[in-house]
Design a protein around this motif. Structure first.
Motif, short mmCIF file in Angstrom:
data_model
loop_
_atom_site.label_atom_id
_atom_site.label_comp_id
_atom_site.label_asym_id
_atom_site.label_seq_id
_atom_site.Cartn_x
_atom_site.Cartn_y
_atom_site.Cartn_z
N GLY A 1 18.69 61.77 -24.45
CA GLY A 1 19.76 62.66 -24.88
C GLY A 1 21.07 61.92 -25.07
O GLY A 1 21.85 62.22 -25.99
N LYS A 2 21.34 60.95 -24.20
CA LYS A 2 22.56 60.16 -24.30
C LYS A 2 22.59 59.35 -25.60
O LYS A 2 23.61 59.28 -26.28
N LYS A 3 21.43 58.77 -25.96
CA LYS A 3 21.35 58.00 -27.20
C LYS A 3 21.57 58.89 -28.41
O LYS A 3 22.29 58.53 -29.35
N MET A 4 20.96 60.08 -28.38
CA MET A 4 21.13 61.00 -29.51
C MET A 4 22.58 61.46 -29.62
O MET A 4 23.12 61.58 -30.72
N LEU A 5 23.21 61.71 -28.47
CA LEU A 5 24.61 62.12 -28.50
C LEU A 5 25.49 61.00 -29.06
O LEU A 5 26.42 61.25 -29.84
N PHE A 6 25.19 59.76 -28.67
CA PHE A 6 25.95 58.63 -29.20
C PHE A 6 25.85 58.58 -30.72
O PHE A 6 26.86 58.43 -31.42
N TRP A 7 24.64 58.71 -31.25
CA TRP A 7 24.48 58.62 -32.69
C TRP A 7 25.09 59.84 -33.39
O TRP A 7 25.52 59.75 -34.55
N GLY A 8 25.13 60.97 -32.70
CA GLY A 8 25.86 62.10 -33.25
C GLY A 8 27.33 61.79 -33.41
O GLY A 8 27.96 62.11 -34.43
N PHE B 1 28.87 65.85 -51.12
CA PHE B 1 28.06 64.90 -50.36
C PHE B 1 28.62 64.65 -48.96
O PHE B 1 27.93 64.08 -48.12
N ILE B 2 29.86 65.06 -48.70
CA ILE B 2 30.40 64.97 -47.34
C ILE B 2 29.56 65.81 -46.38
O ILE B 2 29.47 65.52 -45.18
N LEU B 3 28.93 66.84 -46.91
CA LEU B 3 28.13 67.73 -46.07
C LEU B 3 26.91 67.03 -45.47
O LEU B 3 26.38 67.49 -44.45
N LEU B 4 26.45 65.95 -46.09
CA LEU B 4 25.28 65.24 -45.55
C LEU B 4 25.53 64.73 -44.13
O LEU B 4 24.81 65.12 -43.20
N PRO B 5 26.54 63.88 -43.91
CA PRO B 5 26.79 63.47 -42.52
C PRO B 5 27.34 64.61 -41.67
O PRO B 5 27.09 64.64 -40.46
N ALA B 6 28.08 65.55 -42.27
CA ALA B 6 28.66 66.65 -41.49
C ALA B 6 27.56 67.53 -40.88
O ALA B 6 27.58 67.83 -39.69
N PHE B 7 26.60 67.94 -41.70
CA PHE B 7 25.52 68.78 -41.18
C PHE B 7 24.64 67.98 -40.20
O PHE B 7 24.09 68.55 -39.26
N THR B 8 24.52 66.68 -40.43
CA THR B 8 23.70 65.85 -39.53
C THR B 8 24.32 65.80 -38.14
O THR B 8 23.65 66.05 -37.14
N TYR B 9 25.62 65.48 -38.05
CA TYR B 9 26.22 65.42 -36.71
C TYR B 9 26.34 66.80 -36.11
O TYR B 9 26.23 66.98 -34.89
N GLY B 10 26.55 67.84 -36.96
CA GLY B 10 26.60 69.20 -36.45
C GLY B 10 25.29 69.62 -35.82
O GLY B 10 25.27 70.24 -34.75
N TRP B 11 24.18 69.28 -36.47
CA TRP B 11 22.85 69.60 -35.93
C TRP B 11 22.59 68.87 -34.62
O TRP B 11 22.05 69.44 -33.67
N ILE B 12 23.03 67.61 -34.54
CA ILE B 12 22.80 66.83 -33.32
C ILE B 12 23.60 67.38 -32.15
O ILE B 12 23.07 67.58 -31.05
#
Length: 520
Positions: free
Chosen positions: A17-24, A179-190
């Motif tokens: 979980g810590k690793k996933m949070l970091f990448w988020g 295309f800003i939504l690509l990283p935005a939705f990715t970190y939002g989901w994480i």
């Protein structure tokens, strides 16, 4: 009875979980970079489509910066109360709403509002990711903060490549912004699925007042002054109003805190202003200088940004061994010296040598920002989110309030001098014909190019002015090199200071225990 708090050791699931949070957190920074680079690429198109003046375009660019500083200061004061996840949700909402408003923009004010919201989101992101990563990796803060901040240049690289491709293919600018939504939705989901850690300051039982005492009245004075003068520049209120606001804010803070702050922390805050000026303030100059050389070998000017960002991203991703070998202060000493060499070399370079000089400069500036955050977090853990985030805020607002003004003043003074010299050597009257009457700034009087007169000038005169202006920018870089030179002296003194105390060692609130992963 033992009153020491019971600290649980992270399980394998916690580690994952810590690793996933970091990448988020990492991806959230790439989203902020996407917004920056896309707006830079399509601003000229907005100017044509919506009839924006250069002043209006500059205002839209500017609103992408100053709300960042205001946002990070605000969240630093309350983030331990409301929680990291709520702050990141706010950032995600700002980014999402910003994209929607911008896509449907019909003129200046909607573009302004969209950029304003994006900057607020960026400040909230920065207010979260720095203390979260420092808390997750308490024994390797500088290493992981460098890796985290590789997210910005990595976003510049990916966003820059996407932007160049889509512009060449004549994609609608609305699609590019989307295309800003690509990283935005990715970190939002994480982040929605992650548990955030409790800040080490909070977990250790260090009170809110003790955190404020680490920053102290002097730290509050610096932040209050930058905020007041930033807003004063925006709303055009008198200098006396900014001074009064600064004194009132500092006085209220001092009444409750009654501490001047830690001297070393105040010194690091002051250093952040020339640091940010060196790193952020000169980037536009270097891009302009390298663009003609890149065109000569058949590349667009946008590749300059991508090239230097690749250097920064790679070095930050592999910062661990470098930090371990040199120590954070040692790394800052060497980086400052390399930055001086790079700027001076760049001021004398021409043709392809500009690329080499810019490479040296990029090597020098790469570690500045995240390593300074690491040093603050390692030396002042009781300062919690406030200390580390105030450091970033001083850097960002400092370059806007002080650094950018100094850089512009130096450039104008150098151009004034160079045009006068050019006229003497070539029997021309450029200095008399195309400069404004003397103007007064906070650093003294200066003359600037008169845009209206240049617009009506003959092509030969414009070409001569462009040559002199480019030479002035390059000459001014030698003056700018004073900033990293001063930083070199400060860091060298700090290096010997820590050496006298047995070497650089991070301050730990907890000893021999691991901080748990907990829900906000």
């Amino acid at each position: 009875m033992n009153s020491t708090p019971i600290i649980t050791v992270n399980t394998a699931a916690d580690e994952q979980g810590k690793k996933m949070l970091f990448w988020g957190c990492f991806i959230a920074l790439t989203a902020t970079a996407f917004g920056f680079v896309f707006r830079a690429f399509i601003m000229a198109q907005w100017g044509v489509q919506f009839g924006l003046s250069k002043t209006q375009q500059g205002e839209i660019f500017g609103v992408g910066f100053w709300p960042f500083g205001i946002s990070i200061v605000f969240f630093s004061l309350i983030i331990d109360k409301i929680g990291y996840k709520k702050s990141m949700i706010f950032a995600f909402a700002c980014h999402l709403l910003s994209v929607v408003i911008t896509i449907f923009a019909n003129g200046y004010w909607m573009l302004f509002a969209g950029t304003f919201l994006f900057a607020l989101g960026n400040g909230a992101v920065e207010a979260v990711v720095n203390p979260v990563v420092a808390t997750m990796f308490p024994k390797e803060k500088t290493k992981w903060l460098n890796i985290l901040h590789a997210g910005w240049p990595a976003g510049m690289v990916v966003g820059g490549l996407l932007g160049i491709f889509m512009i060449n293919q004549q994609f609608p600018w609305q699609l590019i912004i989307g295309f800003i939504l690509l990283p935005a939705f990715t970190y939002g989901w994480i982040i929605m699925k992650r548990n955030f850690p409790v800040n080490e300051r909070v977990k250790a039982g260090v009170s809110y007042l003790q955190m404020l005492e680490e920053v102290g009245v002097l730290g509050a004075l610096i932040i209050a002054a930058l905020c007041a003068f930033q807003l004063g520049s925006l709303f055009q209120w008198p200098l006396t109003v900014s001074i009064i606001i600064t004194l009132v804010m500092t006085g209220i803070f001092g009444y409750f805190v009654r501490s001047l702050g830690r001297p070393l922390f105040i010194l690091l805050l002051v250093i952040m202003i020339p640091l940010a000026t060196t790193e952020l303030g000169t980037d536009s100059w270097i891009t302009e200088l390298m663009t003609p050389a890149m065109k000569q070998i058949g590349f667009q000017g946008g590749w300059v940004l991508i090239y230097t960002s690749i250097i920064m991203a790679l070095l930050r991703l592999y910062a661990g061994p470098i930090v371990h070998k040199l120590s954070p202060i040692g790394l800052l000493v060497i980086s400052s010296l390399i930055a001086v060499v790079g700027l001076v070399f760049l001021s004398y370079s021409a043709g392809f040598m500009i690329v080499i000089a810019a490479t040296i400069y990029a090597l020098g500036k790469t570690f500045f920002w995240p390593t300074m955050l690491g040093v603050v977090s390692e030396q002042f853990p009781k300062g919690g989110a406030l200390a580390i985030n105030f450091t970033g805020a001083v850097g960002m607002m400092g370059v806007g309030v002080i650094g950018a003004v100094i850089l512009g003043f130096v450039q104008d003074k150098q151009l004034d001098q160079n045009l006068a010299t050019y006229d003497q050597k070539n029997n021309t009257t450029l200095h008399t014909d195309y400069l404004t009457a003397p103007k007064t700034g906070i650093f003294g009087t200066y003359k600037a190019l008169d845009a209206q007169k240049i617009a009506l000038a003959p092509a030969q005169a414009v070409e001569q002015i462009n040559i002199v202006e480019n030479n002035a920018k390059k000459s001014a870089l030698r003056t700018v090199a004073i900033f990293p030179a001063g930083m070199f002296v400060c860091y060298l003194l700090l290096f010997f200071y820590f050496k006298s105390k047995g070497g650089y060692k991070p301050v730990q609130i907890y000893k021999n225990v691991a901080l748990p992963q907990e829900v906000d």
